[in-house]
Write an enzyme that holds these catalytic residues in place. Sequence first.
Site, PDB file in Angstrom:
ATOM      1  N   GLY A 144     -11.971  -1.595   3.828  1.00  8.82           N
ATOM      2  CA  GLY A 144     -10.515  -1.758   3.754  1.00  8.82           C
ATOM      3  C   GLY A 144      -9.774  -1.036   4.862  1.00  8.82           C
ATOM      4  O   GLY A 144      -8.545  -0.945   4.853  1.00  8.82           O
TER       5      GLY A 144
ATOM      6  N   THR B 260       0.832  -1.211   0.000  1.00  4.64           N
ATOM      7  CA  THR B 260       0.000   0.000   0.000  1.00  4.64           C
ATOM      8  C   THR B 260       0.864   1.257   0.000  1.00  4.64           C
ATOM      9  O   THR B 260       0.729   2.135  -0.857  1.00  4.64           O
ATOM     10  CB  THR B 260      -0.911  -0.002   1.255  1.00  4.64           C
ATOM     11  OG1 THR B 260      -1.620  -1.228   1.285  1.00  4.64           O
ATOM     12  CG2 THR B 260      -1.869   1.161   1.249  1.00  4.64           C
TER      13      THR B 260
ATOM     14  N   GLU C 103       8.704  10.274   9.842  1.00  5.29           N
ATOM     15  CA  GLU C 103       7.471  11.066   9.994  1.00  5.29           C
ATOM     16  C   GLU C 103       6.212  10.219   9.800  1.00  5.29           C
ATOM     17  O   GLU C 103       5.207  10.393  10.498  1.00  5.29           O
ATOM     18  CB  GLU C 103       7.490  12.229   8.986  1.00  5.29           C
ATOM     19  CG  GLU C 103       6.327  13.172   9.087  1.00  5.29           C
ATOM     20  CD  GLU C 103       6.245  13.885  10.431  1.00  5.29           C
ATOM     21  OE1 GLU C 103       7.107  14.708  10.716  1.00  5.29           O
ATOM     22  OE2 GLU C 103       5.297  13.603  11.201  1.00  5.29           O
TER      23      GLU C 103
ATOM     24  N   ASP D 208      -1.579  -0.763  17.905  1.00  9.36           N
ATOM     25  CA  ASP D 208      -1.080   0.158  16.885  1.00  9.36           C
ATOM     26  C   ASP D 208      -0.950   1.576  17.480  1.00  9.36           C
ATOM     27  O   ASP D 208       0.087   2.230  17.342  1.00  9.36           O
ATOM     28  CB  ASP D 208      -2.055   0.139  15.693  1.00  9.36           C
ATOM     29  CG  ASP D 208      -1.734   1.176  14.648  1.00  9.36           C
ATOM     30  OD1 ASP D 208      -0.775   0.959  13.887  1.00  9.36           O
ATOM     31  OD2 ASP D 208      -2.420   2.215  14.592  1.00  9.36           O
TER      32      ASP D 208
ATOM     33  N   LYS E 144       6.309   1.890  12.440  1.00  9.98           N
ATOM     34  CA  LYS E 144       6.083   2.270  13.839  1.00  9.98           C
ATOM     35  C   LYS E 144       6.474   1.166  14.806  1.00  9.98           C
ATOM     36  O   LYS E 144       7.003   1.419  15.884  1.00  9.98           O
ATOM     37  CB  LYS E 144       4.637   2.690  14.073  1.00  9.98           C
ATOM     38  CG  LYS E 144       3.638   1.568  13.835  1.00  9.98           C
ATOM     39  CD  LYS E 144       2.248   2.063  13.698  1.00  9.98           C
ATOM     40  CE  LYS E 144       1.836   2.192  12.316  1.00  9.98           C
ATOM     41  NZ  LYS E 144       1.423   1.227  11.425  1.00  9.98           N
TER      42      LYS E 144
ATOM     43  N   LYS F 222       2.454   4.249  18.512  1.00 13.43           N
ATOM     44  CA  LYS F 222       2.547   5.667  18.126  1.00 13.43           C
ATOM     45  C   LYS F 222       2.730   6.544  19.372  1.00 13.43           C
ATOM     46  O   LYS F 222       3.467   7.528  19.344  1.00 13.43           O
ATOM     47  CB  LYS F 222       1.303   6.061  17.334  1.00 13.43           C
ATOM     48  CG  LYS F 222       1.236   5.323  15.980  1.00 13.43           C
ATOM     49  CD  LYS F 222      -0.123   5.407  15.319  1.00 13.43           C
ATOM     50  CE  LYS F 222      -0.187   4.611  14.028  1.00 13.43           C
ATOM     51  NZ  LYS F 222      -1.538   4.426  13.502  1.00 13.43           N
TER      52      LYS F 222
HETATM   53  P1  NAP Z   1       1.921  -4.001   2.873  1.00 13.35           P
HETATM   54  O1  NAP Z   1       0.842  -3.499   1.996  1.00 13.35           O
HETATM   55  O2  NAP Z   1       1.744  -5.291   3.580  1.00 13.35           O
HETATM   56  O3  NAP Z   1       3.257  -4.071   1.993  1.00 13.35           O
HETATM   57  C1  NAP Z   1       4.453  -4.645   2.438  1.00 13.35           C
HETATM   58  C2  NAP Z   1       5.418  -4.714   1.285  1.00 13.35           C
HETATM   59  O4  NAP Z   1       6.680  -5.144   1.766  1.00 13.35           O
HETATM   60  C3  NAP Z   1       5.017  -5.707   0.179  1.00 13.35           C
HETATM   61  O5  NAP Z   1       5.328  -5.167  -1.073  1.00 13.35           O
HETATM   62  C4  NAP Z   1       5.872  -6.937   0.456  1.00 13.35           C
HETATM   63  O6  NAP Z   1       6.272  -7.637  -0.707  1.00 13.35           O
HETATM   64  C5  NAP Z   1       7.118  -6.293   1.048  1.00 13.35           C
HETATM   65  N1  NAP Z   1       7.811  -7.183   1.971  1.00 13.35           N
HETATM   66  C6  NAP Z   1       7.379  -7.605   3.179  1.00 13.35           C
HETATM   67  N2  NAP Z   1       8.304  -8.409   3.748  1.00 13.35           N
HETATM   68  C7  NAP Z   1       9.326  -8.471   2.879  1.00 13.35           C
HETATM   69  C8  NAP Z   1      10.581  -9.158   2.883  1.00 13.35           C
HETATM   70  N3  NAP Z   1      10.942  -9.906   3.907  1.00 13.35           N
HETATM   71  N4  NAP Z   1      11.399  -8.997   1.819  1.00 13.35           N
HETATM   72  C9  NAP Z   1      11.013  -8.239   0.780  1.00 13.35           C
HETATM   73  N5  NAP Z   1       9.851  -7.564   0.704  1.00 13.35           N
HETATM   74  C10 NAP Z   1       9.026  -7.699   1.749  1.00 13.35           C
HETATM   75  O7  NAP Z   1       2.267  -2.933   4.009  1.00 13.35           O
HETATM   76  P2  NAP Z   1       1.885  -1.378   4.027  1.00 13.35           P
HETATM   77  O8  NAP Z   1       0.482  -1.205   4.467  1.00 13.35           O
HETATM   78  O9  NAP Z   1       2.345  -0.736   2.785  1.00 13.35           O
HETATM   79  O10 NAP Z   1       2.776  -0.876   5.267  1.00 13.35           O
HETATM   80  C11 NAP Z   1       4.159  -0.709   5.172  1.00 13.35           C
HETATM   81  C12 NAP Z   1       4.700  -0.004   6.398  1.00 13.35           C
HETATM   82  O11 NAP Z   1       4.106   1.291   6.514  1.00 13.35           O
HETATM   83  C13 NAP Z   1       4.412  -0.709   7.734  1.00 13.35           C
HETATM   84  O12 NAP Z   1       5.500  -0.494   8.601  1.00 13.35           O
HETATM   85  C14 NAP Z   1       3.185   0.036   8.259  1.00 13.35           C
HETATM   86  O13 NAP Z   1       3.068  -0.023   9.665  1.00 13.35           O
HETATM   87  C15 NAP Z   1       3.508   1.439   7.795  1.00 13.35           C
HETATM   88  N6  NAP Z   1       2.344   2.308   7.662  1.00 13.35           N
HETATM   89  C16 NAP Z   1       1.303   1.883   6.880  1.00 13.35           C
HETATM   90  C17 NAP Z   1       0.208   2.735   6.709  1.00 13.35           C
HETATM   91  C18 NAP Z   1      -0.921   2.320   5.821  1.00 13.35           C
HETATM   92  O14 NAP Z   1      -1.855   3.127   5.616  1.00 13.35           O
HETATM   93  N7  NAP Z   1      -0.917   1.125   5.229  1.00 13.35           N
HETATM   94  C19 NAP Z   1       0.174   3.985   7.366  1.00 13.35           C
HETATM   95  C20 NAP Z   1       1.258   4.368   8.137  1.00 13.35           C
HETATM   96  C21 NAP Z   1       2.344   3.513   8.269  1.00 13.35           C
HETATM   97  P3  NAP Z   1       5.227  -8.383  -1.684  1.00 13.35           P
HETATM   98  O15 NAP Z   1       4.493  -7.260  -2.377  1.00 13.35           O
HETATM   99  O16 NAP Z   1       6.087  -9.136  -2.620  1.00 13.35           O
HETATM  100  O17 NAP Z   1       4.349  -9.220  -0.805  1.00 13.35           O
HETATM  101  N1  HSE Z   2      -4.093   0.556  10.953  1.00 13.69           N
HETATM  102  C1  HSE Z   2      -3.824   1.940  11.170  1.00 13.69           C
HETATM  103  C2  HSE Z   2      -5.132   2.708  11.378  1.00 13.69           C
HETATM  104  C3  HSE Z   2      -3.079   2.580  10.027  1.00 13.69           C
HETATM  105  O1  HSE Z   2      -6.224   2.140  11.308  1.00 13.69           O
HETATM  106  O2  HSE Z   2      -5.041   3.897  11.634  1.00 13.69           O
HETATM  107  C4  HSE Z   2      -1.607   2.265  10.047  1.00 13.69           C
HETATM  108  O3  HSE Z   2      -1.001   2.847  11.153  1.00 13.69           O
END
Ligand code: NAP
Ligand code: HSE
Length: 428
Positions: free
Chosen positions: A189, A16, A131, A203, A107, A207
């Site tokens: 979602g 994402t 950030e 979570d 985080k 933070k």
């Molecule tokens: P996600 O959708 O699950 O994506 C994770 C990505 O990392 C995927 O592309 C996955 O590869 C890759 N990956 C995971 N383990 C790996 C490994 N061992 N080697 C190589 N690639 C690997 O996660 P996300 O929602 O983008 O979140 C990413 C980070 O941002 C997390 O730390 C989360 O806490 C933080 N965050 C997310 C949000 C949010 O809105 N989603 C908001 C704030 C912070 P594949 O594609 O090949 O599976």
């Molecule tokens: N799962 C978190 C939320 C987003 O619902 O705010 C990633 O920190």
Amino acid sequence: MAEQRVIKAALLGLGTVGKGVYKLAERQMKEMADKTGAILEIVKILVHNMEKPREGVDQALLTDCWKDIISDNEIEIVIEVMGGMEPARTMILEALAAGKHVVTANKDLVAESGRELLDAAENTGADFLFEAAVAGGIPIIRPLKQCLAANEIDEIIGIVNGTTNYILTKMFEEEMSFEEALCKAAELGYAEADPTADIEGLDAGRKVAIMASIAFHSRVVFSDVYTEGITKISKRDIAYAREFGNVIKLLGVAHNTETGIEAAVHPMMIPKEHPLASVRDSFNAVFVHGDAVDDVMFYGRGAGELPTASAIMGDVIDVMRDILYHCTGRISCTCYRDTKVKEFREVKNPFFLRMQVDNKPGVLAAIAGVFGVHKVSISKVAQKVITDGIAELVIVTEAVKEYHLKDALTCLKDMDTTREISSVIRVY
Ligand code: NAP
Ligand code: HSE
């Protein structure tokens, strides 16, 4: 004309957030060059599954081999958006040791290993920026570290989890049950397949650890933060909150007091006039009190592809500027104090209690007696429903230490006339 400087970066993860970063880097390419004086080029993207289709992404950039990135001396910035503790921690440490700058949204990792990572960055004079790790697109780390640096901050209260804020909004505004609202959050979602980290407050707890460390200049780790989720909040609690002129929010609460740092996440009744009460749906907000600035509130999208990418790319632009002006590593760890985190049992809060008791003379007096013994002062009592000899009692207490309240509740539970303690919710 001299050729423009190119700064090469690698992206770890293309989920994402990774996709958002890639899109924004493409969209902002020219602007970023004008803003910083250098061109950002993402030259490698680490993924887990090389077979997955990745629409709109140059396939030649993909790799599943970390060595391709760590051993490429031309890569100056590593953007970690994989998540989880390992291998993210090891990769970031190796990148920093190699003198690369790191931007992360992780985080879990920063809340647990922030000191280790910041020390590693300091050792090589690298930038380590995060950030996006708190409240997604909302700027809060940089404001705390820089804009508000002249303040003694004593309070941070935040709605820092969008999923739970969405659920509580639906419960309050549409009278949904917790289960109904959770299903709706999953459909849209917001809630993940396993929503535990969101609904149990974990979570948000991570933070809070990060924000408290920065605001109070003392390391607070995730295990220092008391966490309680929203799974026990019922429609009746919401109805009482409304009747008392309150709303219920899952709040991250951090205070710097004379007796230590208080750090917790729990549902709380807050007056509907409080600025955080009007933060609806999946929005996040962080309310900060500083001795000079007074009250400030930061509001916006706490998650999602582009809001999170916005925070990450802001960090990347900062790193690019630092590289060009030879001032990387300028703002590193700001935990120069060693204020202890208070045991949660010592923290004081007013409480809302809802209990089912036998409806007969002397019961209320006996309950009041138990509270008196345990130093719990009552501010409001209401008896709402009587069915089959059972009364629903609602009691709001004055601020009381957690352990006094807990001891009183243990005694109340043991009383023959107590049928059930239905709710225990802190009040702002
Ligand atoms: P996600 O959708 O699950 O994506 C994770 C990505 O990392 C995927 O592309 C996955 O590869 C890759 N990956 C995971 N383990 C790996 C490994 N061992 N080697 C190589 N690639 C690997 O996660 P996300 O929602 O983008 O979140 C990413 C980070 O941002 C997390 O730390 C989360 O806490 C933080 N965050 C997310 C949000 C949010 O809105 N989603 C908001 C704030 C912070 P594949 O594609 O090949 O599976
Ligand atoms: N799962 C978190 C939320 C987003 O619902 O705010 C990633 O920190």
